[in-house]
Scaffold this motif. Structure first.
Motif, PDB file in Angstrom:
ATOM      1  N   ILE A  36      51.563  26.989  44.146  1.00 51.47           N
ATOM      2  CA  ILE A  36      51.334  26.540  42.771  1.00 51.47           C
ATOM      3  C   ILE A  36      49.895  26.059  42.573  1.00 51.47           C
ATOM      4  CG2 ILE A  36      51.972  24.749  41.092  1.00 51.47           C
ATOM      5  CD1 ILE A  36      54.893  25.065  42.156  1.00 51.47           C
ATOM      6  N   ILE A  37      49.365  25.294  43.524  1.00 53.45           N
ATOM      7  CA  ILE A  37      48.010  24.744  43.363  1.00 53.45           C
ATOM      8  C   ILE A  37      46.969  25.866  43.401  1.00 53.45           C
ATOM      9  CG2 ILE A  37      46.269  23.232  44.415  1.00 53.45           C
ATOM     10  CD1 ILE A  37      48.373  21.466  43.371  1.00 53.45           C
ATOM     11  N   VAL A 228      52.208  23.503  35.248  1.00 50.00           N
ATOM     12  CA  VAL A 228      51.091  22.565  35.456  1.00 50.00           C
ATOM     13  C   VAL A 228      49.984  22.834  34.426  1.00 50.00           C
ATOM     14  CG1 VAL A 228      49.364  21.714  37.078  1.00 50.00           C
ATOM     15  CG2 VAL A 228      51.617  22.412  37.921  1.00 50.00           C
ATOM     16  N   ARG A 289      47.639   9.417  42.577  1.00 47.40           N
ATOM     17  CA  ARG A 289      48.056  10.812  42.716  1.00 47.40           C
ATOM     18  C   ARG A 289      49.569  10.987  42.609  1.00 47.40           C
ATOM     19  NH1 ARG A 289      44.118  14.259  45.515  1.00 47.40           N
ATOM     20  NH2 ARG A 289      45.919  15.497  46.076  1.00 47.40           N
ATOM     21  N   ARG A 290      50.298   9.914  42.370  1.00 48.83           N
ATOM     22  CA  ARG A 290      51.755  10.043  42.261  1.00 48.83           C
ATOM     23  C   ARG A 290      52.131  10.846  41.017  1.00 48.83           C
ATOM     24  NH1 ARG A 290      55.361   7.318  45.377  1.00 48.83           N
ATOM     25  NH2 ARG A 290      54.669   5.425  46.433  1.00 48.83           N
ATOM     26  N   SER A 291      53.222  11.631  41.138  1.00 55.16           N
ATOM     27  CA  SER A 291      53.696  12.432  40.009  1.00 55.16           C
ATOM     28  C   SER A 291      54.848  11.746  39.298  1.00 55.16           C
ATOM     29  CB  SER A 291      54.214  13.783  40.496  1.00 55.16           C
ATOM     30  OG  SER A 291      53.231  14.469  41.205  1.00 55.16           O
ATOM     31  N   ARG A 293      58.064  12.295  36.958  1.00 52.20           N
ATOM     32  CA  ARG A 293      58.917  13.477  36.841  1.00 52.20           C
ATOM     33  C   ARG A 293      59.937  13.274  35.735  1.00 52.20           C
ATOM     34  NH1 ARG A 293      57.816  16.500  41.816  1.00 52.20           N
ATOM     35  NH2 ARG A 293      56.607  15.081  43.108  1.00 52.20           N
ATOM     36  N   PHE A 313      51.504  16.327  39.060  1.00 56.53           N
ATOM     37  CA  PHE A 313      50.184  15.982  39.569  1.00 56.53           C
ATOM     38  C   PHE A 313      49.213  16.973  38.929  1.00 56.53           C
ATOM     39  CE2 PHE A 313      46.764  17.047  42.540  1.00 56.53           C
ATOM     40  CZ  PHE A 313      46.155  15.807  42.645  1.00 56.53           C
TER      41      PHE A 313
ATOM     42  N   ASP B  33      53.039  22.683  47.893  1.00 54.96           N
ATOM     43  CA  ASP B  33      51.760  21.975  47.829  1.00 54.96           C
ATOM     44  C   ASP B  33      51.956  20.466  47.777  1.00 54.96           C
ATOM     45  OD1 ASP B  33      49.868  24.197  47.666  1.00 54.96           O
ATOM     46  OD2 ASP B  33      50.892  24.645  45.787  1.00 54.96           O
ATOM     47  N   ILE B  34      51.482  19.785  48.812  1.00 49.79           N
ATOM     48  CA  ILE B  34      51.637  18.332  48.886  1.00 49.79           C
ATOM     49  C   ILE B  34      50.499  17.666  48.117  1.00 49.79           C
ATOM     50  CG2 ILE B  34      51.593  16.361  50.476  1.00 49.79           C
ATOM     51  CD1 ILE B  34      53.183  18.271  52.421  1.00 49.79           C
ATOM     52  N   THR B  35      50.857  16.738  47.223  1.00 46.85           N
ATOM     53  CA  THR B  35      49.872  16.148  46.313  1.00 46.85           C
ATOM     54  C   THR B  35      49.671  14.656  46.547  1.00 46.85           C
ATOM     55  OG1 THR B  35      51.665  15.893  44.715  1.00 46.85           O
ATOM     56  CG2 THR B  35      50.275  17.839  44.489  1.00 46.85           C
ATOM     57  N   PHE B  36      50.571  14.018  47.299  1.00 52.38           N
ATOM     58  CA  PHE B  36      50.460  12.566  47.510  1.00 52.38           C
ATOM     59  C   PHE B  36      51.236  12.183  48.769  1.00 52.38           C
ATOM     60  CE2 PHE B  36      52.335   8.301  46.952  1.00 52.38           C
ATOM     61  CZ  PHE B  36      51.178   7.560  46.823  1.00 52.38           C
ATOM     62  N   GLU B  56      54.972  13.451  48.286  1.00 50.76           N
ATOM     63  CA  GLU B  56      55.244  14.125  47.024  1.00 50.76           C
ATOM     64  C   GLU B  56      54.544  15.475  47.019  1.00 50.76           C
ATOM     65  OE1 GLU B  56      54.247  11.809  43.603  1.00 50.76           O
ATOM     66  OE2 GLU B  56      55.490  10.101  44.218  1.00 50.76           O
ATOM     67  N   SER B  57      55.260  16.475  46.528  1.00 49.85           N
ATOM     68  CA  SER B  57      54.644  17.783  46.338  1.00 49.85           C
ATOM     69  C   SER B  57      54.747  18.129  44.859  1.00 49.85           C
ATOM     70  CB  SER B  57      55.350  18.841  47.175  1.00 49.85           C
ATOM     71  OG  SER B  57      56.609  19.134  46.613  1.00 49.85           O
ATOM     72  N   VAL B  58      54.158  19.272  44.480  1.00 50.22           N
ATOM     73  CA  VAL B  58      54.281  19.701  43.088  1.00 50.22           C
ATOM     74  C   VAL B  58      55.756  19.819  42.718  1.00 50.22           C
ATOM     75  CG1 VAL B  58      53.742  21.543  41.449  1.00 50.22           C
ATOM     76  CG2 VAL B  58      52.085  20.932  43.190  1.00 50.22           C
ATOM     77  N   LYS B  59      56.578  20.208  43.692  1.00 48.49           N
ATOM     78  CA  LYS B  59      57.985  20.472  43.412  1.00 48.49           C
ATOM     79  C   LYS B  59      58.909  19.261  43.540  1.00 48.49           C
ATOM     80  CE  LYS B  59      58.025  24.198  46.172  1.00 48.49           C
ATOM     81  NZ  LYS B  59      58.563  25.270  46.993  1.00 48.49           N
ATOM     82  N   PRO B  83      45.775  14.987  50.780  1.00 44.15           N
ATOM     83  CA  PRO B  83      47.143  15.167  51.294  1.00 44.15           C
ATOM     84  C   PRO B  83      47.450  16.610  51.677  1.00 44.15           C
ATOM     85  CG  PRO B  83      47.166  14.797  48.913  1.00 44.15           C
ATOM     86  CD  PRO B  83      45.761  14.543  49.374  1.00 44.15           C
ATOM     87  N   GLU B  84      46.628  17.560  51.183  1.00 45.32           N
ATOM     88  CA  GLU B  84      46.864  18.968  51.512  1.00 45.32           C
ATOM     89  C   GLU B  84      46.678  19.252  52.993  1.00 45.32           C
ATOM     90  OE1 GLU B  84      44.599  17.815  49.395  1.00 45.32           O
ATOM     91  OE2 GLU B  84      42.605  18.553  49.945  1.00 45.32           O
TER      92      GLU B  84
END
Lengths: 363, 123
Positions: A36-37, A228, A289-291, A293, A313, B33-36, B56-59, B83-84
């Motif tokens: 995704i990124i 995103v 950076r926390r998401s 949801r 994120f 993808d890990i974001t945090f 945390e990841s995008v998912k 975190p990546e």
């Protein structure tokens, strides 16, 4: 795989690319290919190709006023110039959003309505029941749709299909010959980048997909990256941010509602406008950076005041962003909110939209 | 150096009483993808299988459990801004913390690499 899931003509292509597939709106859709990124970054820098064949398309032919189409949506169809499109809503009697959609004025007596996949059957039934004349057809099955989005998408399209594409302004479209058939190329999208939505007969979609991917500036992107991208520019997602229990006034989308004309749901909106909304959509940025949801709780001074409807994120901002609904008195820019889910808590503040302002949308 | 795995897909590499802890390549791949990364605080004392942190990841968001009991003596602060690294090198540069192991006998509650590979075929 669930047997009831529908497949687009590109399903074999997605599987060959080893895409992660997942149900979306009743369809088996690609969520991601390489990640995704990476797909998000490619779309912001180059050009990305999205399979959007799941979306619904309807055709109305006839007199807009006499046929009743003029009174069905929150905006006037009759005043859209031929060659342009307009975004707005199909509402229920209570002013709730049955769907958000775009109408393309194909000819003086012809319009194409493009709707979300999950809501398409209901949309068709509702619109059909409200019409008084004209011919109304669901052309979803025979209509394929690919989106090409990103700052290089114009160059790619011109290289593939000719210079006339360079002349299409934002929210206008042209009907042209692509791969030997008539296609609609529209300067619209869902990413905040320069881009096009291409409508082409569904039996030509695979050929178009293959041809566009021959250009090394183009890579496929899935619905994960699309989510995103759209959230970074603050676009609402039907079913998450807006639904039948939400009105355009609550969702801050009154700009797409023309109260000077008639439409189903108008009385409810006028009442709500007079009485004031009980909740209002806000955009917020997290300070880390926390998401956030979907369904996380929004709190103010230790008190629950609303719910997150979308959150991710943001790679462009390097922090969590989201949309949600709160008490109207807490919707002003800068209001501090705490987002709570189980043991997780994050600090956020109400901000303006879009989150990301660097897109090539209007370039 | 021996490596052991939990059913929740954490690993611990043990050397001279210190366990380096992270998540498996399988888990990193599944998260996407890990974001945090929420790292434990220095000096935190955990019991085996207690919560150590979160990723945390995008998912998705997912808690990390400690493969061993002990005290956190070092954390991978590079993960705060990048975190990546966990995606790129889950079982090496993407370590989360070092734990001073309280009781090496607990390692018998974990899986060897071979056992973990077999376990992955069942999940």
């Amino acid at each position: 795989m669930d047997e009831l899931l529908k497949q687009t003509p590109l399903c074999g292509r997605h599987e060959a690319l080893r895409a992660l597939m997942s149900p979306f709106g009743g369809w088996n859709m690609p969520i991601q290919y390489e990640g995704i990124i990476a797909e998000h970054a490619w779309c912001r820098a180059k050009a990305s190709l999205f399979d959007i064949c799941h979306m619904g398309e309807f055709l109305f032919e006839g007199d807009f006023a006499a046929g009743g189409l003029e009174d069905v949506l929150t905006f006037s169809v009759a005043t859209i110039p031929v060659g342009r499109s307009r975004y707005g809503f199909l509402l229920n009697e209570s002013g709730g959003i049955i769907d958000d959609l775009i109408v393309f004025r194909l000819a003086p007596d012809k319009a194409m309505i493009v709707v979300n996949a999950a809501t398409a059957p209901k949309d068709f039934a509702v619109i059909n029941a409200r019409l008084k004349g004209g011919a109304f057809t669901d052309i979803s099955a025979q209509t394929g749709k690919l989106d090409i989005q990103g700052p290089l998408s114009r160059d790619v399209m011109v290289a593939a299909f000719g210079a006339e594409i360079a002349a299409i302004p934002y929210f206008r479209f042209t009907t042209m010959n692509i791969l030997g058939v008539e296609a609609i190329v529209s300067r619209t999208g869902y990413t905040g980048e320069l881009g096009y939505e291409i409508f082409i007969p569904s039996d030509k979609v695979v050929e178009l997909w293959d041809q566009l991917l021959l250009d090394e500036r183009v890579k496929p992107a899935g619905l994960g990256a699309r989510d995103v991208l759209r959230l970074e520019v603050g676009y609402s997602l039907y079913g998450s941010d807006i639904d039948e229990a939400t009105t355009p006034l609550e969702a801050g989308l009154e700009g797409f509602v023309d109260l000077s004309k008639n439409f189903v749901g108008k009385e409810a909106l006028l009442r709500q406008k007079e009485q004031g909304v009980a909740r209002r959509k806000v955009a917020f940025e997290v300070n880390s950076r926390r998401s956030p949801r979907h369904h996380y709780e929004l709190c103010f001074s230790g008190e629950g005041v609303g719910t997150v409807t979308s959150g991710v994120f943001s790679p462009m901002l390097g922090r969590g962003i989201g949309l949600g609904f709160v008490r109207p008195d807490l919707a002003s820019i800068g209001t501090p909110l705490t987002i709570i889910h189980e043991r997780v808590s994050m600090e956020a503040a109400v901000c303006e939209l879009p989150f990301y302002r660097g897109g090539s949308l209007r370039s | 150096m021996s490596i052991y795995f939990t059913k929740e897909h954490e690993w611990v590499k043990v050397k001279e009483g210190i366990g380096a802890v992270g998540i498996s390549e399988h888990a990193a791949h599944e998260l996407g993808d890990i974001t945090f990364v929420e790292l434990p605080v220095m000096g935190k004392v955990v019991k085996q299988f207690d919560m150590l942190g979160a990723i945390e990841s995008v998912k998705a968001a997912s808690d990390i459990y400690s493969p061993v009991s002990g005290k956190v003596v070092k954390i991978n602060e590079a993960l705060n801004d990048a975190p990546e690294i966990v995606n790129e090198s889950a079982e090496d540069a993407g370590w989360l913390a070092w734990i001073e192991i309280a009781d090496e006998a607990e390692l018998k509650n974990l899986m060897t690499r071979e056992q973990y590979d077999e376990y992955l075929k069942t999940v």
